[in-house]
Design an enzyme around this catalytic site. Sequence first.
Site, PDB file in Angstrom:
ATOM      1  N   ASP A 129      46.667  40.754  24.824  1.00 53.64           N
ATOM      2  CA  ASP A 129      46.953  40.416  23.423  1.00 53.64           C
ATOM      3  C   ASP A 129      45.954  41.063  22.465  1.00 53.64           C
ATOM      4  OD1 ASP A 129      45.233  38.552  24.767  1.00 53.64           O
ATOM      5  OD2 ASP A 129      45.233  37.326  22.972  1.00 53.64           O
ATOM      6  N   ASP A 130      44.666  41.042  22.807  1.00 55.22           N
ATOM      7  CA  ASP A 130      43.676  41.658  21.919  1.00 55.22           C
ATOM      8  C   ASP A 130      43.876  43.174  21.839  1.00 55.22           C
ATOM      9  OD1 ASP A 130      42.298  39.416  21.061  1.00 55.22           O
ATOM     10  OD2 ASP A 130      40.918  39.418  22.757  1.00 55.22           O
TER      11      ASP A 130
ATOM     12  N   ASP B 245      46.275  37.179  33.098  1.00 50.49           N
ATOM     13  CA  ASP B 245      46.285  35.833  32.525  1.00 50.49           C
ATOM     14  C   ASP B 245      47.696  35.334  32.213  1.00 50.49           C
ATOM     15  OD1 ASP B 245      43.611  36.233  32.675  1.00 50.49           O
ATOM     16  OD2 ASP B 245      43.194  36.026  30.542  1.00 50.49           O
TER      17      ASP B 245
ATOM     18  N   ARG C  25      42.623  40.835  40.627  1.00 49.28           N
ATOM     19  CA  ARG C  25      43.016  41.766  39.557  1.00 49.28           C
ATOM     20  C   ARG C  25      43.401  43.154  40.057  1.00 49.28           C
ATOM     21  NH1 ARG C  25      38.814  41.063  34.646  1.00 49.28           N
ATOM     22  NH2 ARG C  25      37.592  42.537  35.874  1.00 49.28           N
TER      23      ARG C  25
ATOM     24  N   LYS D 221      49.920  44.061  29.568  1.00 47.36           N
ATOM     25  CA  LYS D 221      49.141  43.878  30.787  1.00 47.36           C
ATOM     26  C   LYS D 221      48.198  42.710  30.649  1.00 47.36           C
ATOM     27  CE  LYS D 221      45.313  44.319  30.563  1.00 47.36           C
ATOM     28  NZ  LYS D 221      43.853  44.388  30.343  1.00 47.36           N
ATOM     29  N   THR D 222      48.078  41.868  31.579  1.00 47.85           N
ATOM     30  CA  THR D 222      46.964  40.938  31.782  1.00 47.85           C
ATOM     31  C   THR D 222      47.352  39.957  32.877  1.00 47.85           C
ATOM     32  OG1 THR D 222      45.583  39.157  30.924  1.00 47.85           O
ATOM     33  CG2 THR D 222      47.642  39.468  29.764  1.00 47.85           C
TER      34      THR D 222
ATOM     35  N   LYS E  45      37.166  17.156  55.799  1.00 55.04           N
ATOM     36  CA  LYS E  45      35.837  16.680  55.379  1.00 55.04           C
ATOM     37  C   LYS E  45      35.333  17.238  54.048  1.00 55.04           C
ATOM     38  CE  LYS E  45      33.412  20.028  58.265  1.00 55.04           C
ATOM     39  NZ  LYS E  45      32.443  20.273  59.285  1.00 55.04           N
ATOM     40  N   TYR E  46      36.056  18.131  53.421  1.00 57.00           N
ATOM     41  CA  TYR E  46      35.525  18.701  52.177  1.00 57.00           C
ATOM     42  C   TYR E  46      36.476  18.519  50.997  1.00 57.00           C
ATOM     43  CZ  TYR E  46      32.187  21.381  55.000  1.00 57.00           C
ATOM     44  OH  TYR E  46      31.195  21.757  55.852  1.00 57.00           O
TER      45      TYR E  46
ATOM     46  N   ARG F  26      36.288  47.219  27.431  1.00 57.95           N
ATOM     47  CA  ARG F  26      36.711  46.237  26.443  1.00 57.95           C
ATOM     48  C   ARG F  26      36.283  46.569  25.015  1.00 57.95           C
ATOM     49  NH1 ARG F  26      38.963  41.881  28.474  1.00 57.95           N
ATOM     50  NH2 ARG F  26      38.544  41.305  30.626  1.00 57.95           N
TER      51      ARG F  26
ATOM     52  N   GLU G 172      39.059  38.866  42.721  1.00 52.59           N
ATOM     53  CA  GLU G 172      39.837  39.163  43.941  1.00 52.59           C
ATOM     54  C   GLU G 172      41.284  39.500  43.604  1.00 52.59           C
ATOM     55  OE1 GLU G 172      38.134  36.490  43.265  1.00 52.59           O
ATOM     56  OE2 GLU G 172      36.888  35.871  44.939  1.00 52.59           O
TER      57      GLU G 172
ATOM     58  N   GLY H  11      40.639  43.955  30.963  1.00 48.05           N
ATOM     59  CA  GLY H  11      40.449  43.795  32.410  1.00 48.05           C
ATOM     60  C   GLY H  11      41.541  44.487  33.209  1.00 48.05           C
TER      61      GLY H  11
ATOM     62  N   GLY I 175      41.684  33.284  34.245  1.00 45.97           N
ATOM     63  CA  GLY I 175      42.667  33.066  33.187  1.00 45.97           C
ATOM     64  C   GLY I 175      41.869  32.518  32.035  1.00 45.97           C
TER      65      GLY I 175
HETATM   66  P1  FBP Z   1      42.504  40.906  30.106  1.00 46.42           P
HETATM   67  O1  FBP Z   1      43.129  39.846  29.249  1.00 46.42           O
HETATM   68  O2  FBP Z   1      41.775  41.931  29.358  1.00 46.42           O
HETATM   69  O3  FBP Z   1      43.540  41.499  31.023  1.00 46.42           O
HETATM   70  O4  FBP Z   1      41.422  40.241  31.061  1.00 46.42           O
HETATM   71  C1  FBP Z   1      41.670  39.081  31.734  1.00 46.42           C
HETATM   72  C2  FBP Z   1      40.536  38.601  32.582  1.00 46.42           C
HETATM   73  O5  FBP Z   1      40.814  38.876  33.919  1.00 46.42           O
HETATM   74  C3  FBP Z   1      40.303  37.118  32.325  1.00 46.42           C
HETATM   75  O6  FBP Z   1      41.073  36.319  33.168  1.00 46.42           O
HETATM   76  C4  FBP Z   1      38.818  36.972  32.528  1.00 46.42           C
HETATM   77  O7  FBP Z   1      38.306  35.955  31.727  1.00 46.42           O
HETATM   78  C5  FBP Z   1      38.300  38.276  32.049  1.00 46.42           C
HETATM   79  O8  FBP Z   1      39.293  39.224  32.272  1.00 46.42           O
HETATM   80  C6  FBP Z   1      37.027  38.684  32.756  1.00 46.42           C
HETATM   81  O9  FBP Z   1      36.593  39.875  32.188  1.00 46.42           O
HETATM   82  P2  FBP Z   1      35.419  40.805  32.664  1.00 46.42           P
HETATM   83  O10 FBP Z   1      36.026  41.864  33.517  1.00 46.42           O
HETATM   84  O11 FBP Z   1      34.941  41.412  31.401  1.00 46.42           O
HETATM   85  O12 FBP Z   1      34.441  39.978  33.403  1.00 46.42           O
END
Ligand code: FBP
Length: 610
Positions: A197-198, A231, A475, A228-229, A269-270, A167, A473, A106, A278
């Site tokens: 990580d992946d 998360d 990323r 990078k991430t 009220k909400y 991905r 929003e 992502g 994440g």
């Molecule tokens: P990465 O770990 O690849 O950076 O992605 C994180 C993330 O933003 C997660 O928080 C979310 O679950 C996922 O990507 C959503 O991925 P996609 O863009 O495939 O909908």
Amino acid sequence: MSGADWVARHGLIRFCEGVEKGRSLFENELRKLSIPVMDVFLEDGRFVPAGFEFSGERLVESESVSGVRRVFPNLYPAIGSKVLKASGFGRPFVVGKRVAVMFSGGPAAGGHNVLVGLKMALGVDNTLLGVRDGPKGLLAGRLFEIGESDIVRIINTGGFAFMGTDRTKIKTDDQFERVKVVCRDQRIDSLVVVGGDDSNTNAAVLAEYLFQNVHADGRGVQVLGVPKTIDGDLQVGDLLPISFGFDTATKIYSELVGNILQDTLSSRKYWHFVKLMGRSATQVGLEVALQTRPTVAFISEEISERRFSLSQIVDIICRAVARRAARGMNYGVVLVPEGLIEFIPEMKTLISELNEFIASSSKLLLDLNTMAEKKEFIYEKISADSAKLMASLPDEFEKMLLLDRDSHGNLQVSQIPTEKLLIEMVSVRLHEMKADPDLFIGQREDQIDLTPEEVERFLESKFSTNSHFFGYEGRCGTPTRFDAAYTFNLGLLVGSLALTGKTGYLVAINALNRGGQALAIPLTGLIHVEHRYGKDEFVIEKALVKMDSPAFKFFIGSREHWATEDCSASPGPRQLWGPVSSQLPMLIALNHGYTSLDFDMGKERKILPG
Ligand code: FBP
């Protein structure tokens, strides 16, 4: 030229017509933003690549070291567990190198500045190639040269749009061979993988595969990783406090959640249920909670540790709603981590049984037409408890659990509306509570102690809700000052490593409150064995929220107060200039014992001339 100058010269109408993409007044100013640069990358006021030496730190050997040696027979003996640190000594003077860089997974704010730093480390004597559309583009050999004019255009801008990402997991022999051929054909000396990580696990595997015999003279291709991430779950203790993109995403979400909290205090009220991105770890949720102090926030790791069921989670929310309603406060904000459902033990078992089943039998499922047929088929294949739980969920939610997995076999939790599921279940439970108040009101530990007037108020209260999902929003927004500086320095760092000929390292910067220390962490030292989708896999471990971490302890010490009183904070929009522009994430400061929220990565520098 500044946006205002541009308007003065060319006229407002031409400006408004959008003469050139990415040229808003803001974006024009952004390109001129000065950012901190670490001393180790500077010599006589110029940006230069660093050399490397042993930092004195070794990674703790993974418990799976014999397996790691077997899977990485070349890489492991070559890089071992020693962490290197960048140094002003032994700066490489190299010409003619061709370095390729690829985004993977992502998007996350700051990726473009990695390219800028990398390009500057390589200088004019070496070539930087960009890979279009991530690993998919690498397999197809879609590379292009990144030039000076590109750097001028993308500096400090958000997103990954300049190159794209995807991905695809490079895992089959054919794919590895394909990468080898692309590297040979395009004369690539180093490949930089910017990922989570992946993707960095994939980088380690590629580093092993490309270790030698790629080029005709027997040379291999170096593979290096950049963390990078959004998360925030790629962390390595004190060595790597955080991945890039986390700060920007959490500041964007915190602004939005802060605004919603302000709205609840205004309109009264909400109840707002906000799911925050994440995928697994709740680092994002914790940071946003620390920044905004919501009414209720769940941390998935705690749910897992305390073995809460879905029903107990619903109960926690209902108690908060009832207590507040009893005092006339029919509003609040509940933060729901994206990965919550995968951490509820009973749901986790269900999802992992479904993952394994889908991994082996997705074709069989495709042959079935109706949802009813699919369900009937699946219920027989999973355990009785899981089948019962699955059947108890709303239909729409059940359907979501069967969505296509991503290429790493993960359930796409961002597509699952957990916030809506909770709203539905809480509404039903509140209805039950109102129908039979004696059950939950009283002196017992599992009951709420309310006066008769408070009970009356609760019974008359309305539970009106709104749901939100804040994910995409956050990323690709303009990087915060922290992410802009962090990524530029990471780019300089990974470029330096590429020039020194190292392979199999993940770059990192720590000591973020005192000038920064640039490090290279051996990827093989981060690999451990995990049981995934029915088999053991060698992967980099995700950094989950730790129950004994200072940030989590601070959160649990405060949440009771946040739930009963209105003590929300509104952090406002992220700032690039001015007094609050140098803030790093609160959880880094708390977990690493910093005494202030300000980061320090060296002196401010103008990055591009002009
Ligand atoms: P990465 O770990 O690849 O950076 O992605 C994180 C993330 O933003 C997660 O928080 C979310 O679950 C996922 O990507 C959503 O991925 P996609 O863009 O495939 O909908």
